[in-house]
Design an enzyme around this catalytic site. Structure first.
Site, PDB file in Angstrom:
ATOM      1  N   SER A  87       0.842  -1.199   0.000  1.00 27.10           N
ATOM      2  CA  SER A  87       0.000   0.000   0.000  1.00 27.10           C
ATOM      3  C   SER A  87       0.873   1.243   0.000  1.00 27.10           C
ATOM      4  O   SER A  87       1.797   1.354  -0.778  1.00 27.10           O
ATOM      5  CB  SER A  87      -0.965  -0.016   1.186  1.00 27.10           C
ATOM      6  OG  SER A  87      -1.848  -1.098   1.089  1.00 27.10           O
ATOM      7  N   SER A  88       0.596   2.172   0.875  1.00 21.97           N
ATOM      8  CA  SER A  88       1.303   3.452   0.854  1.00 21.97           C
ATOM      9  C   SER A  88       2.752   3.354   1.299  1.00 21.97           C
ATOM     10  O   SER A  88       3.510   4.317   1.124  1.00 21.97           O
ATOM     11  CB  SER A  88       0.550   4.474   1.701  1.00 21.97           C
ATOM     12  OG  SER A  88      -0.665   4.781   1.063  1.00 21.97           O
ATOM     13  N   VAL A  89       3.168   2.225   1.841  1.00 22.74           N
ATOM     14  CA  VAL A  89       4.581   2.045   2.183  1.00 22.74           C
ATOM     15  C   VAL A  89       5.422   2.063   0.908  1.00 22.74           C
ATOM     16  O   VAL A  89       6.597   2.410   0.932  1.00 22.74           O
ATOM     17  CB  VAL A  89       4.787   0.725   2.969  1.00 22.74           C
ATOM     18  CG1 VAL A  89       6.252   0.443   3.200  1.00 22.74           C
ATOM     19  CG2 VAL A  89       4.029   0.781   4.275  1.00 22.74           C
ATOM     20  N   TYR A 136      -4.739  13.173  -2.410  1.00 28.91           N
ATOM     21  CA  TYR A 136      -4.078  11.881  -2.247  1.00 28.91           C
ATOM     22  C   TYR A 136      -4.541  11.005  -3.394  1.00 28.91           C
ATOM     23  O   TYR A 136      -5.741  10.923  -3.666  1.00 28.91           O
ATOM     24  CB  TYR A 136      -4.466  11.303  -0.895  1.00 28.91           C
ATOM     25  CG  TYR A 136      -3.634  10.125  -0.466  1.00 28.91           C
ATOM     26  CD1 TYR A 136      -2.271  10.255  -0.246  1.00 28.91           C
ATOM     27  CD2 TYR A 136      -4.225   8.889  -0.272  1.00 28.91           C
ATOM     28  CE1 TYR A 136      -1.508   9.176   0.160  1.00 28.91           C
ATOM     29  CE2 TYR A 136      -3.468   7.802   0.137  1.00 28.91           C
ATOM     30  CZ  TYR A 136      -2.116   7.946   0.346  1.00 28.91           C
ATOM     31  OH  TYR A 136      -1.360   6.878   0.737  1.00 28.91           O
TER      32      TYR A 136
END
Length: 196
Positions: free
Chosen positions: A73-75, A180
């Site tokens: 994901s956003s990692v 975002y």
């Protein structure tokens, strides 16, 4: 120091490393701070420690393996950022390059049908006009196409995902807002390609 002593010292350090990492991983699993993990440590470019522990899917009782595929994901965003900025630093791409120079088919339109110029900088700053499926109403364009959020088990690869994004109108003119978004998916695709 002779070669035998060097090898023995290296072996002892790796044993201590393994014992400490095994302890930390077991503690994190026992305290249910994590469900599963894959850890690999390289020393001087060589594997010094490898471990897969816990579950890849707790509900299905599927154990974690060293080749388990994990959803980042956003990692992934900082990883993609580093890759892109390395390309900027090397002069391969420029922050103000048009994305279409690298991905000629990526030309999303504004609601009025015009095709704006989107830059690498706008992708990096979430100001390219893109969005996410979970950021819009249930009947929005990301739902209608459908664009994967990454959490839905879609089999879309990155080129297919970028193709779908191209067909969706931008939420706002690039550089004129912030949201975002899936801009880092586009940036990942751009970073993996050579200029067409």
């Amino acid at each position: 120091m002779d070669a035998i002593a060097t090898r023995q010292g290296r072996s002892e350090r790796r044993k201590r490393l393994k014992a400490e990492l095994d302890r930390v991983i077991a503690e994190a699993l026992d305290e249910q701070r994590i469900v599963g993990t894959v850890v690999e440590v390289l020393v001087d470019g060589e594997p010094a420690y490898q471990c897969a522990a816990g579950f890849a899917d707790r509900e299905a009782d599927r154990p974690m393996t060293e080749d388990s595929i994990l959803l980042l994901s956003s990692v992934a965003k900082p990883i993609v950022t580093v890759a892109a900025l390395n390309l900027v630093q090397s002069g391969t791409i420029g922050l103000d390059d048009a994305v279409s120079e690298w991905l000629p088919a990526f030309r999303p339109r504004l609601p009025d049908g015009s095709v704006p110029r989107i830059t690498v900088r706008q992708l990096l700053t979430h100001s390219a006009g893109l969005s996410y499926v979970f950021m819009e109403e249930g009947d929005g364009p990301y739902h209608r196409h459908p664009i994967s959020s990454g959490l839905d088990g879609s089999d879309d690869d990155l080129p297919a995902l970028i193709g779908k994004l191209t067909a969706i109108p931008l939420s706002y003119p690039p550089g004129r807002g912030w949201g975002y978004s899936m801009s880092f998916d586009v940036l990942a695709r751009l970073s993996s390609r050579r200029r067409d």
